[in-house]
Design a protein around this motif. Structure first.
Motif, short mmCIF file in Angstrom:
data_model
loop_
_atom_site.label_atom_id
_atom_site.label_comp_id
_atom_site.label_asym_id
_atom_site.label_seq_id
_atom_site.Cartn_x
_atom_site.Cartn_y
_atom_site.Cartn_z
N GLU A 1 0.85 -1.18 0.00
CA GLU A 1 0.00 0.00 0.00
C GLU A 1 0.89 1.24 0.00
N ALA A 2 0.63 2.14 -0.93
CA ALA A 2 1.43 3.37 -0.99
C ALA A 2 1.16 4.24 0.24
N ARG A 3 2.17 5.02 0.63
CA ARG A 3 1.97 5.97 1.71
C ARG A 3 0.91 6.99 1.30
N PRO A 4 0.27 7.64 2.26
CA PRO A 4 -0.72 8.67 1.93
C PRO A 4 -0.11 9.79 1.09
N ALA A 5 -0.95 10.48 0.32
CA ALA A 5 -0.46 11.54 -0.57
C ALA A 5 0.31 12.63 0.18
N GLN A 6 -0.08 12.89 1.43
CA GLN A 6 0.62 13.93 2.20
C GLN A 6 1.95 13.45 2.75
N ASP A 7 2.30 12.20 2.50
CA ASP A 7 3.54 11.63 3.03
C ASP A 7 4.45 11.17 1.90
N GLN A 8 4.58 12.03 0.89
CA GLN A 8 5.42 11.67 -0.26
C GLN A 8 6.89 11.90 0.09
N SER A 9 7.75 11.15 -0.60
CA SER A 9 9.19 11.21 -0.35
C SER A 9 9.84 12.20 -1.30
N THR A 10 10.79 12.96 -0.81
CA THR A 10 11.62 13.83 -1.65
C THR A 10 13.04 13.80 -1.10
N HIS A 11 14.01 13.91 -1.98
CA HIS A 11 15.41 14.03 -1.56
C HIS A 11 16.24 14.55 -2.71
N ALA A 12 17.46 14.91 -2.42
CA ALA A 12 18.33 15.52 -3.42
C ALA A 12 18.74 14.51 -4.50
N GLY A 13 19.07 15.04 -5.67
CA GLY A 13 19.66 14.24 -6.74
C GLY A 13 18.68 13.45 -7.58
N GLU A 14 19.26 12.68 -8.50
CA GLU A 14 18.45 11.82 -9.35
C GLU A 14 18.34 10.44 -8.72
N GLU A 15 17.27 9.73 -9.10
CA GLU A 15 17.07 8.36 -8.62
C GLU A 15 16.79 7.47 -9.82
N LEU A 16 17.39 6.31 -9.85
CA LEU A 16 17.15 5.35 -10.93
C LEU A 16 16.53 4.10 -10.33
N LEU A 17 15.44 3.64 -10.93
CA LEU A 17 14.78 2.40 -10.51
C LEU A 17 14.81 1.40 -11.65
N HIS A 18 15.17 0.16 -11.35
CA HIS A 18 15.11 -0.92 -12.33
C HIS A 18 14.35 -2.08 -11.68
N VAL A 19 13.23 -2.48 -12.29
CA VAL A 19 12.38 -3.51 -11.70
C VAL A 19 12.97 -4.89 -12.01
N LEU A 20 13.40 -5.58 -10.97
CA LEU A 20 14.01 -6.90 -11.12
C LEU A 20 12.96 -8.01 -11.20
N SER A 21 11.84 -7.84 -10.48
CA SER A 21 10.75 -8.81 -10.55
C SER A 21 9.46 -8.14 -10.09
N ARG B 57 5.71 -6.16 -10.43
CA ARG B 57 5.26 -4.90 -11.03
C ARG B 57 5.13 -3.87 -9.92
N MET B 58 5.33 -2.61 -10.28
CA MET B 58 5.21 -1.55 -9.28
C MET B 58 4.59 -0.31 -9.89
N GLU B 59 4.21 0.58 -9.01
CA GLU B 59 3.63 1.86 -9.41
C GLU B 59 4.38 2.95 -8.69
N ILE B 60 4.71 4.02 -9.41
CA ILE B 60 5.29 5.20 -8.77
C ILE B 60 4.35 6.36 -9.01
N LEU B 61 3.97 7.01 -7.93
CA LEU B 61 2.99 8.07 -7.99
C LEU B 61 3.67 9.41 -7.75
N PHE B 62 3.62 10.27 -8.77
CA PHE B 62 4.08 11.65 -8.62
C PHE B 62 2.85 12.52 -8.36
N GLU B 63 3.07 13.80 -8.13
CA GLU B 63 1.94 14.68 -7.82
C GLU B 63 0.96 14.81 -8.98
N THR B 64 1.48 14.78 -10.22
CA THR B 64 0.62 14.98 -11.38
C THR B 64 0.61 13.81 -12.35
#
Length: 202
Positions: A134-154, A156-163
């Motif tokens: 279960e994704a964290r609530p919308a008011q509890d989104q993560s932010t941090h410096a720099g770029e992030e790279l995700l590679h799905v090894l096995s 399925r996933m969903e990444i939720l941005f603000e828009t």
């Protein structure tokens, strides 16, 4: 920004049981806090997190998000790679994360992070991540410096941005500006297993 990590104790989400990965991170966080001469209350004031939440993290029974580890590292004045690192020894030639040394799956359905490589200035940070069911609530989104790279090894996933919301299938790779608020979750019955790569600072 409101966060589940700032909830009153009675309203906190269930925390997963201690395991080896969390115990290592907990030990490293506590050691760095003590080296900085900060009490739990002092670190809470510096990060905006609660003393109770930080106490659970230091006991290995709370799994902080990557964004939260960035906040703690900044408050402690240490590179985030010093916290998000494996316990392995650095090599002069090449660092190797051996599969046999790692459990096949995390102990619960909550967010789970497993640092893969030794840390150090200028070194890439590599983490194995199992997004929560279960994704964290919308008011509890993560932010941090720099770029992030995700590679799905096995899985399925969903990444939720603000828009925008993106679904990533097994084998998909995503790179994004991690200053954009984001949340992740696994999709389907199988927990997604994801390689996360971050650039270390310093």
């Amino acid at each position: 920004m409101p966060s589940t990590e700032n909830r009153a104790p009675g309203a906190e989400a269930p925390l997963e049981a201690p395991d080896e990965d969390q115990a290592r991170l907990a030990s490293r966080l506590r050691a760095q806090r003590l080296a900085a001469g900060l009490s739990l209350a002092g670190l809470a004031a510096a990060t905006g997190l609660t003393k109770g939440y930080l106490s659970k993290v230091e006991r290995g029974v709370g799994q902080p998000s990557i964004g939260t580890v960035f906040r703690i590292a900044e408050a402690l004045g240490v590179p985030v790679g010093q916290l998000l690192a494996s316990g392995g020894a650095r090599s002069q030639v090449a660092d190797v994360a051996r599969v046999a040394a790692r459990p096949a799956s995390p102990p619960t359905e909550a967010l789970h992070l497993r640092p893969l490589l030794p840390g150090g200035p200028g070194r890439l940070i590599a983490i194995e991540m199992w997004p929560p069911m279960e994704a964290r609530p919308a008011q509890d989104q993560s932010t941090h410096a720099g770029e992030e790279l995700l590679h799905v090894l096995s899985g399925r996933m969903e990444i939720l941005f603000e828009t925008e919301t993106l679904v990533l299938e097994c084998g998909d790779t995503l790179r994004f500006d991690a200053r954009r608020p984001h949340r992740t979750r696994s999709l389907g019955a199988e927990r997604a297993r994801v390689l996360v790569v971050l650039a270390a600072e310093g």
